[in-house]
Design a protein around this motif. Structure first.
Motif, short mmCIF file in Angstrom:
data_model
loop_
_atom_site.label_atom_id
_atom_site.label_comp_id
_atom_site.label_asym_id
_atom_site.label_seq_id
_atom_site.Cartn_x
_atom_site.Cartn_y
_atom_site.Cartn_z
N ARG A 106 6.41 -1.81 64.42
CA ARG A 106 6.36 -0.35 64.26
C ARG A 106 6.44 0.02 62.77
NH1 ARG A 106 9.93 4.07 64.20
NH2 ARG A 106 9.20 5.80 65.49
N THR A 107 7.40 -0.57 62.07
CA THR A 107 7.59 -0.28 60.65
C THR A 107 6.35 -0.69 59.85
OG1 THR A 107 9.92 -0.75 60.97
CG2 THR A 107 9.16 -0.65 58.69
N ALA A 108 5.82 -1.87 60.15
CA ALA A 108 4.65 -2.37 59.41
C ALA A 108 3.46 -1.42 59.59
CB ALA A 108 4.30 -3.77 59.89
N LEU A 109 3.27 -0.93 60.81
CA LEU A 109 2.15 -0.02 61.07
C LEU A 109 2.34 1.30 60.35
CD1 LEU A 109 1.31 -0.61 64.83
CD2 LEU A 109 -0.07 -1.19 62.84
N LEU A 110 3.56 1.81 60.38
CA LEU A 110 3.82 3.10 59.73
C LEU A 110 3.59 3.02 58.23
CD1 LEU A 110 6.90 4.56 61.59
CD2 LEU A 110 4.51 5.25 61.70
N LEU A 111 3.89 1.87 57.64
CA LEU A 111 3.72 1.71 56.19
C LEU A 111 2.25 1.70 55.78
CD1 LEU A 111 6.49 -0.92 55.36
CD2 LEU A 111 6.43 1.49 54.70
N THR A 112 1.36 1.40 56.71
CA THR A 112 -0.06 1.33 56.36
C THR A 112 -0.76 2.69 56.48
OG1 THR A 112 -0.80 0.90 58.60
CG2 THR A 112 -0.21 -1.01 57.29
N VAL A 113 -0.08 3.65 57.08
CA VAL A 113 -0.71 4.96 57.28
C VAL A 113 -0.83 5.68 55.94
CG1 VAL A 113 -0.44 7.21 58.38
CG2 VAL A 113 0.13 5.14 59.64
N PRO A 114 -2.03 6.11 55.57
CA PRO A 114 -2.18 6.80 54.28
C PRO A 114 -1.53 8.19 54.32
CG PRO A 114 -4.23 6.89 55.52
CD PRO A 114 -3.28 6.05 56.32
N GLN A 115 -1.18 8.70 53.16
CA GLN A 115 -0.55 10.02 53.11
C GLN A 115 -1.56 11.13 53.31
OE1 GLN A 115 1.96 9.62 49.48
NE2 GLN A 115 3.29 10.98 50.63
N PHE A 116 -2.78 10.88 52.84
CA PHE A 116 -3.83 11.89 52.98
C PHE A 116 -5.06 11.25 53.58
CE2 PHE A 116 -1.27 13.16 49.34
CZ PHE A 116 -0.86 14.41 49.75
N ILE A 117 -5.77 12.04 54.33
CA ILE A 117 -7.02 11.56 54.89
C ILE A 117 -7.99 12.73 54.89
CG2 ILE A 117 -6.38 12.11 57.30
CD1 ILE A 117 -7.79 9.48 58.09
#
Ligand SMILES: [Zn+2]
Length: 149
Positions: A106-117
């Motif tokens: 879960r943590t690893a996936l959340l860290l890959t989410v960009p701040q802007f899209i």
């Protein structure tokens, strides 16, 4: 949801046994359902778990897709996520002989989410309007929606 999918039984990895992992899981386990970020696509993970002398090693390739609002027009926009996750866990830290990696994933996936899209692969059709809006002189009274009526 089957919690077992995220559990590694250390006992089963003894004698150099390598456990292959290949699962496609519903994204519910992420427990993220917000306006700014949600996951609708299944999470696919593939990899292996094995032991070294003192560690449990988990190598995973994880694929899914996050849904974020376009920074300009707010349209929900999918962001493909592909992440390699490598975990090294001290065996002395897991006296229970079972390791649950759902939180790590879960943590690893959340860290890959960009701040802007931005939607449309980075060329939001509403970008022009926004640029016009920002370059408009302040003293002029601006009615951005007047031409929509
Ligand atoms: Zn957009």
């Amino acid at each position: 949801m089957n919690k077992d999918l995220f559990i590694i039984y250390i006992e089963r990895l003894k004698n150099e046994h390598v456990e292959k992992i290949e699962e496609t899981i519903a994204p519910d386990f992420l427990e993220i359902e917000e306006n700014e970020l949600s996951f609708k696509d299944p999470v696919h993970m593939k990899g292996r778990a094995y032991l070294t002398n003192k560690h449990l090693i988990l190598d995973l390739q994880v694929k899914t897709s996050a849904l974020l609002p376009c920074a300009i027009c707010n349209l929900p926009t999918p962001q493909p996520i592909e992440e390699k996750l490598t975990l090294t866990v001290e065996l002395s830290d897991t006296p229970s002989q079972v390791y649950d990696f759902s939180e790590d994933l879960r943590t690893a996936l959340l860290l890959t989410v960009p701040q802007f899209i931005e939607c449309e692969g980075g060329s939001c059709p509403h970008r022009k309007e926004t640029e016009k809006y920002f370059s408009e002189p302040k003293e002029k009274i601006h009615t951005p929606f007047s031409d929509l009526d």
